[in-house]
Design a protein around this motif. Structure first.
Motif, PDB file in Angstrom:
ATOM      1  N   THR A 438       0.861  -1.178   0.000  1.00  0.00           N
ATOM      2  CA  THR A 438       0.000   0.000   0.000  1.00  0.00           C
ATOM      3  C   THR A 438       0.902   1.233   0.000  1.00  0.00           C
ATOM      4  O   THR A 438       2.075   1.158   0.372  1.00  0.00           O
ATOM      5  CB  THR A 438      -0.907   0.004   1.236  1.00  0.00           C
ATOM      6  OG1 THR A 438      -0.108  -0.125   2.419  1.00  0.00           O
ATOM      7  CG2 THR A 438      -1.918  -1.132   1.178  1.00  0.00           C
ATOM      8  N   PRO A 439       0.384   2.387  -0.428  1.00  0.00           N
ATOM      9  CA  PRO A 439       1.243   3.572  -0.554  1.00  0.00           C
ATOM     10  C   PRO A 439       1.943   3.990   0.737  1.00  0.00           C
ATOM     11  O   PRO A 439       3.038   4.572   0.676  1.00  0.00           O
ATOM     12  CB  PRO A 439       0.265   4.653  -1.023  1.00  0.00           C
ATOM     13  CG  PRO A 439      -0.792   3.910  -1.766  1.00  0.00           C
ATOM     14  CD  PRO A 439      -0.954   2.625  -1.014  1.00  0.00           C
ATOM     15  N   ASP A 440       1.359   3.691   1.902  1.00  0.00           N
ATOM     16  CA  ASP A 440       2.002   4.073   3.157  1.00  0.00           C
ATOM     17  C   ASP A 440       3.054   3.067   3.610  1.00  0.00           C
ATOM     18  O   ASP A 440       3.747   3.289   4.607  1.00  0.00           O
ATOM     19  CB  ASP A 440       0.966   4.283   4.266  1.00  0.00           C
ATOM     20  CG  ASP A 440       0.161   3.019   4.586  1.00  0.00           C
ATOM     21  OD1 ASP A 440       0.495   1.931   4.065  1.00  0.00           O
ATOM     22  OD2 ASP A 440      -0.820   3.134   5.350  1.00  0.00           O
ATOM     23  N   GLY A 441       3.203   1.961   2.894  1.00  0.00           N
ATOM     24  CA  GLY A 441       4.216   0.970   3.210  1.00  0.00           C
ATOM     25  C   GLY A 441       3.922   0.123   4.428  1.00  0.00           C
ATOM     26  O   GLY A 441       4.777  -0.661   4.863  1.00  0.00           O
ATOM     27  N   ARG A 442       2.717   0.187   4.977  1.00  0.00           N
ATOM     28  CA  ARG A 442       2.384  -0.547   6.199  1.00  0.00           C
ATOM     29  C   ARG A 442       1.766  -1.907   5.931  1.00  0.00           C
ATOM     30  O   ARG A 442       1.707  -2.760   6.818  1.00  0.00           O
ATOM     31  CB  ARG A 442       1.421   0.281   7.060  1.00  0.00           C
ATOM     32  CG  ARG A 442       2.007   1.580   7.588  1.00  0.00           C
ATOM     33  CD  ARG A 442       0.969   2.359   8.372  1.00  0.00           C
ATOM     34  NE  ARG A 442       0.365   1.520   9.412  1.00  0.00           N
ATOM     35  CZ  ARG A 442      -0.921   1.563   9.743  1.00  0.00           C
ATOM     36  NH1 ARG A 442      -1.745   2.385   9.106  1.00  0.00           N
ATOM     37  NH2 ARG A 442      -1.381   0.804  10.709  1.00  0.00           N
ATOM     38  N   HIS A 443       1.263  -2.115   4.712  1.00  0.00           N
ATOM     39  CA  HIS A 443       0.575  -3.363   4.392  1.00  0.00           C
ATOM     40  C   HIS A 443       1.136  -3.930   3.088  1.00  0.00           C
ATOM     41  O   HIS A 443       1.337  -3.199   2.122  1.00  0.00           O
ATOM     42  CB  HIS A 443      -0.924  -3.132   4.247  1.00  0.00           C
ATOM     43  CG  HIS A 443      -1.544  -2.426   5.413  1.00  0.00           C
ATOM     44  ND1 HIS A 443      -1.936  -3.066   6.562  1.00  0.00           N
ATOM     45  CD2 HIS A 443      -1.819  -1.109   5.604  1.00  0.00           C
ATOM     46  CE1 HIS A 443      -2.438  -2.195   7.410  1.00  0.00           C
ATOM     47  NE2 HIS A 443      -2.379  -0.992   6.850  1.00  0.00           N
ATOM     48  N   LEU A 444       1.348  -5.225   3.077  1.00  0.00           N
ATOM     49  CA  LEU A 444       1.876  -5.912   1.901  1.00  0.00           C
ATOM     50  C   LEU A 444       0.886  -6.975   1.452  1.00  0.00           C
ATOM     51  O   LEU A 444       0.551  -7.886   2.204  1.00  0.00           O
ATOM     52  CB  LEU A 444       3.215  -6.569   2.228  1.00  0.00           C
ATOM     53  CG  LEU A 444       3.852  -7.417   1.114  1.00  0.00           C
ATOM     54  CD1 LEU A 444       4.307  -6.529  -0.039  1.00  0.00           C
ATOM     55  CD2 LEU A 444       5.015  -8.244   1.664  1.00  0.00           C
ATOM     56  N   PHE A 445       0.384  -6.841   0.218  1.00  0.00           N
ATOM     57  CA  PHE A 445      -0.436  -7.882  -0.390  1.00  0.00           C
ATOM     58  C   PHE A 445       0.495  -8.853  -1.107  1.00  0.00           C
ATOM     59  O   PHE A 445       1.355  -8.428  -1.886  1.00  0.00           O
ATOM     60  CB  PHE A 445      -1.414  -7.278  -1.401  1.00  0.00           C
ATOM     61  CG  PHE A 445      -2.548  -6.493  -0.795  1.00  0.00           C
ATOM     62  CD1 PHE A 445      -3.813  -7.046  -0.707  1.00  0.00           C
ATOM     63  CD2 PHE A 445      -2.351  -5.201  -0.314  1.00  0.00           C
ATOM     64  CE1 PHE A 445      -4.869  -6.325  -0.154  1.00  0.00           C
ATOM     65  CE2 PHE A 445      -3.382  -4.472   0.246  1.00  0.00           C
ATOM     66  CZ  PHE A 445      -4.654  -5.039   0.325  1.00  0.00           C
ATOM     67  N   ILE A 446       0.332 -10.141  -0.859  1.00  0.00           N
ATOM     68  CA  ILE A 446       1.185 -11.138  -1.491  1.00  0.00           C
ATOM     69  C   ILE A 446       0.421 -12.450  -1.591  1.00  0.00           C
ATOM     70  O   ILE A 446      -0.451 -12.734  -0.753  1.00  0.00           O
ATOM     71  CB  ILE A 446       2.513 -11.310  -0.701  1.00  0.00           C
ATOM     72  CG1 ILE A 446       3.550 -12.053  -1.546  1.00  0.00           C
ATOM     73  CG2 ILE A 446       2.278 -11.967   0.649  1.00  0.00           C
ATOM     74  CD1 ILE A 446       4.963 -11.954  -0.978  1.00  0.00           C
TER      75      ILE A 446
END
Length: 464
Positions: A438-446
């Motif tokens: 996500t743009p804030d770097g707090r969540h990673l979709f994988i």
């Protein structure tokens, strides 16, 4: 070797040409990873669910499991692969996801899903769209958006809000399909159902992997995973930036001063190579089905350089970071970076080469966080006959490797390779694919690719 054309950077850390990636790592990840074996840079990994082991402070949720019913009434396809995340309102994100289905994978065809806007009625792959609410932790809707394609592996998000889905095969009518394959397709993130599929033929017919875009120029950089006789690193200069269907020019990267340069072996980490581009005269060659390396051979004949096993790539900080998964003296993978220095030239640098499979085993997916963290997802021995592990790892500013996650979900090799395992066989660990922040770097979709589920990892990716 034309030593006058190269230099070895005498700087601390990775010494990335064109600026630095990194700085968004835990100090312990860079300082403790002094040996060749990766360290748990974020702390020891423990099972955080049935799919993944993560460090303390990290957690994840899953959605979009293969076979679950989508909003359009169709079952979620299997083989989750490359994807992109698009903001869609407060705490909501639109996910466009590839499904890498080919003619050899049993029992998972999209053929029963209907033929609305199918590019090829005999081809089983495509893309789905999902709307996920982070605050609620749940999937709101999902549906098919690309239909009738083949082996959709990875791709890239565009600066104008669409997803480029790449076919990793050049099969066609000779293999029993209705149409030729090996193309890039574009899907708007706003699509509400299957789009009219248009193969972007000027972008080449070859075994595509990824296609990140320079947002300043609109130039598309593409990787190829053919293997034999080799792979090219390409760029597509659109005739009209932002409108890829209007056509353009396809080119392959070459090392200046050496017309037969081979990057697969004998390279030095930190070395910077002067590079330029050679034109591909026939981006859609008529012999591509029988000769998947037809485009590569054109570029090689003009002095294009050879890579081996090009897979994931990502645009960040003015350049492209990409991996050659099977290359290196130990054949365990390399991490490269290309930075354009002008319209026709640039710099190519080897950032890392794995000395053994325990350090890094054939990196595949590449993702770069908003803070500069380079993530590498393996596609190594986890899917071999003997089984093994696949990891999500970090390339630190010190040029070493640190662990971030481990796949623990078993992969039934008997199911996925029935000809190799006619009787129940061993299990391994599926690969991770489609890493996107996500743009804030707090969540990673994988994605855990087989049989297929999407994970949303939350945690202190930038340190504590």
């Amino acid at each position: 070797m034309s030593m006058n054309r190269r230099e070895v950077l005498a700087v601390t850390g990775l010494g990335l040409v064109g600026g630095g990636l990194g700085g968004a790592f835990l100090p312990s990840a860079a300082s403790a990873a002094t040996g060749r074996v990766p360290v748990d840079g974020y702390g020891p990994l423990k099972p955080a669910g049935k799919e993944l082991a993560l460090p303390a402070g990290f957690s994840y949720r899953t959605f979009g499991a293969a076979g679950t019913r989508m909003s359009d009434g169709l079952p979620t396809p299997r083989c989750h692969d490359g994807q992109a995340v698009f903001p869609a309102g407060r705490d909501r994100f639109r996910l466009i996801r590839n499904h890498e289905i080919d003619s050899d994978i049993p029992n998972i065809s999209l053929k029963s899903l209907g033929r609305i806007n199918a590019y090829d009625r005999a081809a089983p792959a495509g893309c789905t769209s999902s709307l996920y609410d982070l605050s609620a932790g749940r999937l709101l809707e999902s549906f098919l958006v690309l239909n009738g394609t083949l082996s959709n592996c990875s791709g890239a998000a565009t600066p104008w809000g669409s997803w480029l889905s790449c076919e990793e095969t050049t099969e066609g009518v000779g293999a029993g399909f209705e149409k030729p394959h090996g193309y890039v397709f574009e899907i708007p993130s706003t699509a509400r159902g299957p789009v009219e599929p248009v193969p972007l033929k000027a972008m080449g017919r070859f075994e595509h992997e990824t296609a990140p875009i320079d947002p300043r120029t609109g130039i598309v950089y593409m990787t190829e995973d053919n293997g034999d006789p080799g792979d090219g690193f390409y760029r597509f200069i659109p005739r009209k930036p932002g409108h890829l269907a209007a056509g353009g020019r396809l080119q392959m990267l070459a090392v200046t001063g050496d017309k037969e340069y081979d990057t697969a072996i004998g390279q030095r980490v930190g070395e910077v190579l002067d590079a330029h581009w050679v034109d591909i005269d026939e981006p859609d060659p008529s012999d591509a089905e029988d000769n998947p390396g037809s485009v590569y051979s054109q570029g090689r004949a003009k002095g294009g350089c050879r890579f081996l096993g090009l897979e994931g790539s990502a645009w960040s900080d003015g350049g492209v970071t990409f991996v050659a998964s099977e290359a290196g003296d130990a054949e365990n993978g390399q991490v490269w970076r290309y930075v354009p220095t002008g319209h026709a030239a640039g710099k190519l640098q080897l950032l890392f080469e794995s000395p053994n499979p325990k350090t890094l085993n054939q990196p595949d997916t590449v993702a770069v966080s908003p803070g500069g963290t380079i993530l590498l997802a393996e596609d190594g021995d986890g899917e071999d006959e003997a089984g093994g592990d696949n990891w999500l790892r970090v390339l630190t500013p010190a040029g070493t490797i640190a662990n971030l996650a481990k796949v623990i979900a078993p992969l039934d090799l008997h199911y996925w390779n029935p000809e190799d395992f006619p009787e129940p066989g061993p299990t391994g660990a599926s690969e991770l694919a489609g890493a996107a922040f996500t743009p804030d770097g707090r969540h990673l979709f994988i994605n855990v690719q087989y049989p297929g589920v999407t994970c949303v990892i939350t945690g202190p990716f930038s340190g504590r």
